[in-house]
Design a protein around this motif. Sequence first.
Motif, PDB file in Angstrom:
ATOM      1  N   ASP A  42      94.847 -58.293 100.543  1.00  0.00           N
ATOM      2  CA  ASP A  42      95.933 -58.891 100.230  1.00  0.00           C
ATOM      3  C   ASP A  42      97.103 -58.209 101.065  1.00  0.00           C
ATOM      4  OD1 ASP A  42      95.274 -60.218  98.240  1.00  0.00           O
ATOM      5  OD2 ASP A  42      96.018 -59.202  96.484  1.00  0.00           O
ATOM      6  N   MET A  43      96.649 -56.703 101.129  1.00  0.00           N
ATOM      7  CA  MET A  43      97.703 -56.065 102.138  1.00  0.00           C
ATOM      8  C   MET A  43      97.676 -56.703 103.452  1.00  0.00           C
ATOM      9  SD  MET A  43      96.829 -52.245 101.011  1.00  0.00           S
ATOM     10  CE  MET A  43      97.230 -51.368 102.599  1.00  0.00           C
ATOM     11  N   GLN A  44      96.624 -57.010 103.992  1.00  0.00           N
ATOM     12  CA  GLN A  44      96.605 -57.457 105.512  1.00  0.00           C
ATOM     13  C   GLN A  44      97.292 -58.937 105.325  1.00  0.00           C
ATOM     14  OE1 GLN A  44      92.558 -57.938 106.704  1.00  0.00           O
ATOM     15  NE2 GLN A  44      92.959 -58.315 108.893  1.00  0.00           N
ATOM     16  N   GLN A  45      97.079 -59.644 104.292  1.00  0.00           N
ATOM     17  CA  GLN A  45      97.456 -60.917 104.455  1.00  0.00           C
ATOM     18  C   GLN A  45      99.003 -60.832 104.263  1.00  0.00           C
ATOM     19  OE1 GLN A  45      96.355 -63.291 101.089  1.00  0.00           O
ATOM     20  NE2 GLN A  45      94.459 -64.054 102.209  1.00  0.00           N
ATOM     21  N   ALA A  51     104.982 -59.982 109.454  1.00  0.00           N
ATOM     22  CA  ALA A  51     105.119 -59.890 110.778  1.00  0.00           C
ATOM     23  C   ALA A  51     105.185 -61.167 111.746  1.00  0.00           C
ATOM     24  CB  ALA A  51     103.821 -59.232 111.531  1.00  0.00           C
ATOM     25  N   GLU A  52     104.370 -62.387 111.269  1.00  0.00           N
ATOM     26  CA  GLU A  52     104.754 -63.550 111.712  1.00  0.00           C
ATOM     27  C   GLU A  52     106.154 -64.249 111.616  1.00  0.00           C
ATOM     28  OE1 GLU A  52     102.025 -66.434 110.115  1.00  0.00           O
ATOM     29  OE2 GLU A  52     100.305 -65.146 110.673  1.00  0.00           O
ATOM     30  N   LEU A  68      97.864 -53.992 114.159  1.00  0.00           N
ATOM     31  CA  LEU A  68      96.810 -53.503 114.429  1.00  0.00           C
ATOM     32  C   LEU A  68      95.975 -53.126 113.182  1.00  0.00           C
ATOM     33  CD1 LEU A  68      97.136 -51.677 117.710  1.00  0.00           C
ATOM     34  CD2 LEU A  68      96.532 -53.860 117.648  1.00  0.00           C
ATOM     35  N   THR A  69      95.119 -53.976 112.845  1.00  0.00           N
ATOM     36  CA  THR A  69      94.588 -53.479 111.618  1.00  0.00           C
ATOM     37  C   THR A  69      93.193 -52.430 111.505  1.00  0.00           C
ATOM     38  OG1 THR A  69      95.511 -55.440 110.678  1.00  0.00           O
ATOM     39  CG2 THR A  69      93.667 -54.541 109.254  1.00  0.00           C
ATOM     40  N   ALA A 301     100.189 -54.201  97.252  1.00  0.00           N
ATOM     41  CA  ALA A 301     100.109 -55.242  98.565  1.00  0.00           C
ATOM     42  C   ALA A 301     101.556 -55.425  99.128  1.00  0.00           C
ATOM     43  CB  ALA A 301      99.205 -56.433  98.477  1.00  0.00           C
ATOM     44  N   VAL A 302     102.215 -55.794  98.008  1.00  0.00           N
ATOM     45  CA  VAL A 302     103.889 -56.128  98.344  1.00  0.00           C
ATOM     46  C   VAL A 302     104.301 -55.019  98.929  1.00  0.00           C
ATOM     47  CG1 VAL A 302     105.701 -57.152  97.323  1.00  0.00           C
ATOM     48  CG2 VAL A 302     103.438 -57.830  96.597  1.00  0.00           C
ATOM     49  N   LEU A 303     103.886 -53.769  98.471  1.00  0.00           N
ATOM     50  CA  LEU A 303     104.656 -52.351  98.735  1.00  0.00           C
ATOM     51  C   LEU A 303     104.206 -52.315 100.137  1.00  0.00           C
ATOM     52  CD1 LEU A 303     104.541 -50.391  95.830  1.00  0.00           C
ATOM     53  CD2 LEU A 303     106.425 -51.140  96.731  1.00  0.00           C
TER      54      LEU A 303
END
Lengths: 371, 319, 301
Positions: A42-45, A51-52, A68-69, A301-303
Amino acid sequence: MKKVLFFALILCLMAGTAVSAGTIKIGLMAPITGAWASEGQDMQQIVELLAEEINAAGGINGQKIEILTEDDGGDPRTAALAAQRLSTQGIVAVIGTYGSAVTEASQGIYDEAGLIQVANGSTAIRLSEKGLKYFMRTCPRDDEQGLVAFKTLKSGGYKSIAILHDNSSYAKGLADEAKALLEKDGANIVFYDALTPKENDYSAILTKMKAAKPDVVFFTGYYGEAGLLLRQKMEMNWNVPFLGGDATNNPDLVKIAGNDAAAGFMFLSPPVPQDLDSQEAKAFMTAYKKKYNAEPGSVWAVLSGDGLRVVAEAIKATGSTEQDKLVAYLKTKMDNFPGLTGQISFNDKGDRVGDLYRVYKVDNNGKFIMQ
Amino acid sequence: MKNKRIVIYVAFGVILLLSPSFLNAYWVDVLNNVGLYTILALSLNIILGHAGLFHMGHAAFYALGAYTTAIINTTYHIPILWLLPVSGLVAGLAALVVARPIIHLRGDYLLIVTIGLVEIIRIALVNNVFGITGGSNGIFGISRPVLLGWKINKPWEFFYLIWGFAAVTIFLFDRLEKSRFGRALNYLREDDVAAEGSGINTAHYKLIAFVIGAFWAGMVGNIFAAKMTIIAPESFNFWESVVLFMIVLLGGRGSIPGVILGSFLVLGLPEIFRQFATARMLIFGAFMVVMMIFRTEGILPPLPRKYPIAKVLGREGSV
Amino acid sequence: MELFIQQLTNGLAVGGIYALIALGYTMVYGVLKLINFAHGDLFTIGAYLGLTLLTTLGLTNYLGPFGVVIVLALMVMGLVAIVGAALERVAYRPLRTSHRLSAVVSALGASIFFQNAVMLIYGARYKVYPHDILPRTAIHVFGLDIPLIRLLILLTSIVMMIGLYLFIQRTKIGTAIRAAAIDQGAAKLMGINVDRVIMIVFLIGPALGGAAGLMVGLYYGQINFTMGWLYGLKAFTAAILGGIGNIPGAMVGGLLLGVIEAMGAAYISIAWKDAIAFCVLILILIVRPTGLLGERVAEKI
């Protein structure tokens, strides 16, 4: 011969991570595999979505950002490696990570590398008490939530209270905070113990708890276990009110428990974007639904999204990617920045300031209603 | 064959020794982890590879060493490296106490008991047993080691500490393997009734193997604690024991070069597979299966023991 | 006393599931002397396949609750059996003549593979079974509320165990399995197709594991991709406790482990319950080194 080949392979792969210029690089450290993979993905998404958006709007001061993940696997040793890896890749700041112990294993490495770290789910108090210059977090701390839990329980008029945690660093911290405050106030803690997370059957625990006859149960662990507890509690025909900590804030809780069992469950949480009127929150919700065709899961994840947004804002405002300037800006100048989870400011320890916690209650249709 | 192997070992050693000069901090740190697991796996190799005891709870002794170091260092501020033997001793003593009643269990029964041990220790650590382990938070603020006045702090500094320790371990364990003790272990691994019949006190030998392995794992715990400066129970869960178990078997039971290669693969590959993001562990799992199918005895199984009969009989019989 | 009986039923329901998974471990072990560490993941696969079939086929439209469960169980068992047989063919058969521990590593690799495959296919979030499949009635006995489904879980496990036991003891294939378990070489000489026997074992064991996964999904509702590891470990413990390779032993071990856990949680400490269970296991093994019902194997001479 194989070893030589293997070594050559390592070298080749290293060469592959050469630096590309012209973009601002921001790291994301998240548990995308392992037990917390759902939070990490979720965090990555969310971070990638934001960023997009930033890039679509022309980037920061004309420069695109690149995320960079790295996977921290939800365990401290892997996290230390992920941190080493990120710190060698020319990034400005790191967003993440989720677990407190995991963050702790990476803190020293980022600090030595002079990188800003904005943690999103690590609520342990001590993380920001070490005087680390570059550490910040968008989530509140356990002591703050402990206080809110205490107030909520007190105003509910409950006399005998059961506290259940799951022995994770976070849940135990919160349970201890609340217990200390409640005991000082003269409340009667009739039950205090820990369950084993990731199991399916908690009826033995519920049976034992029921025998202690509490007026209320305060569960400080995660939503998966909370959902099962609620469901099995209903099966036992036991009507005790449940209060949950902020790790229970996940719509999956209702799915697991079922609407009828979840109804009336209360929990504490920072506000989720769904409940905020702000333009940012609404725009984020629309964009998220459009891209992933679902509502964002956990507030943590929102945080992490807020972590990215404050870093981007600091770069924009200072026109610099120098860590010292950015930190100075974030800690002293940033004032009520409109985040996805309400307004954001930091104190000089790097902790987020302001009363963040709200009390939520689940209604009969399984919706989270802010009180 | 033998000469070729030696050339490869030397070349490998030289490249490894020089590697901090051309690798970045991340890869050096990967090698540090490989080094720590090499030493751990070598110590497990005594128990699992040589004595043939199915031991899947090695992380328990590793944890004891790390926690011994952490507790003594943070409360009495005794320098880390002085605690190296102390950590080993605590782990070794614990092994002596717990192994005595269980050492006679057959294969898989011993396996589950050792799994039980590592779980009991982890649960005890999580529940803050005796109020000294810090519960799930673990212990933080462990100091860095100082060696001859040099404070060890950066990854490359740890690299030389860890691989120096690994070199000593390899040397000593190689001697041990070739000693009478090592041969006795191999004998009882292959057939412990016959070994007993030949005058080997099998229970005694198994116990000693267990204690040596645990002692060494305890010492690795010490270095791990100093490297991480924070330790938590999650670093010593059952899965870590499984990883060590896999290293020994994947590399080749009872073979020092095999175990070293095993730790390079088991720790290095998930790092290399990072580019596959969420699929990296999937690929790693498939790799393990394939590897075992093609090299059923491990990648570098031990060479058969050779005894210089030729020397005894004169020059005629070549072996 | 009421509390005791309540905890006993809690423990037995959990134990029933452990027992069902332990049966799979024990069967495979009995014939191949292999600890199939991927067995827990076959259980996970059963749970996920059950969910997929349940939500895509819409069985609830034409069948009653128990009809749905039976049809679903048969389908899941069939599919997981195929996965199990494929696993044997790919990961274990090439290793049959090599050292036992080599196959253990292969099993661990397969376990990592399955767990991550499930995560990649279904995602890392919890998945939830629909709630209204099974009736949620409770029975009142001795002044206790015992959910009907708990009894059904226990009953299903016992029925499957008895069925399996009779199959092994009374049928021709069962006799072949027993023969292969004692001595594969001799069994071959007696005209038994050992490869086929092993294939059958790898169809039955995983099928039982898959059924257990479905039961967990249907009853508890929540499933996730890592759950097989925990259940697998517990079931392995149960199999050893009863004496691995022994079918009634797996049943006794499973039920006993469930009860020990519930009692440990109830009367000692919840947080220590797994440690208590392992301590009891170790003590039992010190007294009876081959488990409760395990055969006393004579030392080889």
